[in-house]
Design a protein around this motif. Structure first.
Motif, short mmCIF file in Angstrom:
data_model
loop_
_atom_site.label_atom_id
_atom_site.label_comp_id
_atom_site.label_asym_id
_atom_site.label_seq_id
_atom_site.Cartn_x
_atom_site.Cartn_y
_atom_site.Cartn_z
N LEU A 74 1.05 -1.13 0.10
CA LEU A 74 -0.27 -0.21 0.15
C LEU A 74 1.00 1.72 -0.48
CD1 LEU A 74 -2.78 -1.10 2.41
CD2 LEU A 74 -3.23 -0.51 0.12
N LEU A 102 -8.24 6.69 -1.80
CA LEU A 102 -8.58 5.25 -2.75
C LEU A 102 -7.38 4.16 -1.74
CD1 LEU A 102 -6.18 6.85 -5.73
CD2 LEU A 102 -8.24 5.64 -5.94
N TYR A 103 -6.98 4.46 -0.64
CA TYR A 103 -7.17 2.90 0.26
C TYR A 103 -8.46 2.50 0.85
CZ TYR A 103 -1.83 4.84 0.14
OH TYR A 103 -0.27 4.90 -0.01
N TYR A 106 -9.66 0.70 -2.18
CA TYR A 106 -9.25 -1.22 -2.30
C TYR A 106 -9.06 -1.41 -1.01
CZ TYR A 106 -5.90 -3.95 -2.97
OH TYR A 106 -4.79 -5.15 -3.47
#
Lengths: 241, 307
Positions: A74, A102-103, A106
């Motif tokens: 990551l 975005l993290y 995901y």
């Protein structure tokens, strides 16, 4: 004839969450906090080379707890995202909020669609031009994102650390005070942490364009020694890359 | 933008150019793709129809461009840059002029660019792709440093730049030549290093000094006459400025110090304490001292004869 077992979605999610939490709790905790000149991140980490705290971009730092290979993937993805964005647009257009989203997407995606959830919890910190602009995003294994203004505690069994931080935290405290409070919040009353067991880095407004700096062992050592002597105010904590 | 996560077999590692290719595959660009996404020759030259080569010989004519101007006049060019070693590190300098054909296109161009704490690139040639190349190079060095947690060796940096120059070959063949000059401080050996490049991507270590661009032969002769292994920093700065002034004296594409507007050559040093730009005030006073010295020389006197 065998029948496939029915497992309710609630049970699936519960099992996955429990699995991820167990994995994260095996690792050690990490604390991030704002101070008068920026953001400080302190991790319990005996390794000198496998790091939990890292630089993403000019004003953005990353920190992770849990499984090293997972949060390191990551971390690298974050650097790639930031560098690509800065290269395509401008360095000023790279900010933590979109990266944190975005993290979160995901992690959420992996949690619901993959066999195994990621056993990580991460922190994305962004240094503001002034203290009002400082931001910390705490993202959990299932993609929950929390915006923390004062301090963030990452890890498994962190109730004690959280309590100690909430008791010690003061707005606009100095780096020295913040550092000592973070270290004693991590160690608890029963043990003391040596410089060799700590990884410390900060985003400081005084660091120029690339605001991220790590503290080396000797700097951590001298900062901790001044704590033992008492509440000595003399001497500043130096940061070095 | 999606989170750039790759499977272990497709992972570009710490290579930023490979990452760009992985994220935006440039294979859709047609045949004349040079590979590096940041420097896409296809995108630039696709706008041009094929050149017409005059039967009588001479330069090719591009019908899609303004016929009143030559191909060269559509592109900005940087001219003279140089670097020289001194015991503490390197001095890098460049003039400020960009030209389009015979016109001055830009008066305040910086051709000496900091790429990281311990290195600088000075650019000569077609300005557009040169600036883009340095931007990619500088991002690459920072990207590597962040992903790997250590900085590249100076040799590694020079090799990276080599690859970028080589990727640019297709455009160089169309006349858009970029020749960087790479100067840095090697923290391992504790000395300044200079690398020059040719359009095919070959890189060469220079032990004393180097210059690139249209005025480089004049700059080099000044450097050749004045360089010594034990040259001091002040002498090195003066020599660099004199080399630029001399290049500007002989080459119309090189800009001399412009005292009217206060535009002076860019000069920087790279030493153990990192990249440091020399301030305009210091350069201005060195230029004025140099002019006082030159005034006494016969070749700078009008008409050269005592009338």
């Amino acid at each position: 004839m065998t029948m496939p077992y029915y497992v309710s979605p609630e049970q699936v999610m519960k099992d996955r969450a429990e699995y991820a939490q167990k994995g994260i709790a095996r690792g050690r905790a990490l604390v991030g906090t704002t101070y008068d000149n920026g953001i400080l991140i302190v991790a319990e980490n005996p390794s000198r080379s496998l790091r939990k705290i890292a630089e993403i971009y000019d004003r953005i730092a990353f920190a992770g707890v849990g499984r090293y290979n997972e949060f390191d993937q990551l971390r690298v993805a974050g650097i790639r995202h930031a560098d690509t964005k800065g290269f395509s647009f401008s360095r000023r257009d790279v900010e933590a909020r979109s990266l944190a989203n975005l993290y979160a997407q995901y992690l959420g995606q992996v949690f619901t669609h993959e066999m195994k959830p990621l056993e990580v919890e991460i922190l994305v910190a962004e240094l503001g031009i002034t203290a009002q602009g400082d931001q910390m995003f705490h993202i959990a294994y299932e993609g929950t994102i929390t915006d923390e203004n004062e301090y963030a505690v990452l890890g498994g069994d962190t109730e004690g650390v959280r309590d100690r931080m909430s008791g010690a935290y003061r707005r606009d405290w100095t780096l020295e005070d913040a550092l000592r409070a973070c270290v004693s919040a991590l160690s608890g009353p029963e043990r003391t942490l040596a410089a060799s067991e700590l990884e410390i880095a900060m985003l400081a407004r005084s660091n120029g364009q690339r605001a991220f700096k790590r503290m080396d062992r000797s700097d951590i050592d001298s900062a901790l020694k001044s704590r033992k002597v008492g509440r000595a105010r003399s001497g500043t904590v130096k940061a070095s890359s | 933008m999606a989170l750039p996560i790759f499977s272990p077999v497709n992972d570009p590692g710490p290579d930023f150019a490979a990452l760009l290719r992985g994220i935006r595959p440039s294979s859709s660009n047609g045949g004349d793709d040079v590979g590096t996404a940041g420097l896409d020759a296809g995108a630039i030259t696709r706008g041009l129809t094929d050149p017409v080569i005059p039967a009588a010989g001479g330069f090719p004519v591009y019908p899609s461009l303004d016929p009143a101007r030559s191909f060269d006049e559509h592109m900005r060019h940087g001219t003279t840059v140089l670097a020289l070693r001194y015991p503490d590190g390197v001095v890098v300098a460049g003039d400020r002029r960009a030209t389009e054909g015979h016109l001055v296109a830009y008066r305040t161009m910086d051709k000496v660019l900091r790429v990281d704490d311990y290195s600088a690139v000075a650019i000569a040639g077609t300005a557009g792709p040169a600036i883009e190349m340095v931007r990619l190079f500088s991002t690459q060095l920072e990207h590597y440093e962040k992903v790997e947690g250590v900085t590249l060796s100076i040799e590694g940096k020079a090799n990276q730049l080599s690859q970028m120059v080589r990727d640019h070959l297709a455009m160089a063949m169309r006349g858009m030549v970029v020749v960087p000059l790479f100067a840095g401080y090697d923290t391992l050996s504790g000395s300044g290093q200079i690398y020059t490049f040719d359009v095919t991507g070959g890189h060469y270590i220079e032990d004393e000094y180097a210059a690139e661009g249209s005025g480089s032969r004049f700059a080099k002769s000044v450097l050749k006459a004045g360089w010594r292994a034990d040259i001091t920093k002040a002498e090195a700065l003066d020599l660099a400025i004199e080399a630029i002034v001399d290049a500007a004296d002989e080459d119309i594409a090189t800009g001399a110090p412009d005292t009217l507007r206060g535009i002076y050559p860019t000069v920087a040093t790279v030493t153990q304490s990192g990249y440091q730009a020399v301030g305009d005030d210091e350069i201005a006073s060195r230029v004025s001292a140099l002019y006082d010295k030159l005034r006494s020389r016969s070749e700078y006197r009008a008409g050269r004869s005592s009338r």
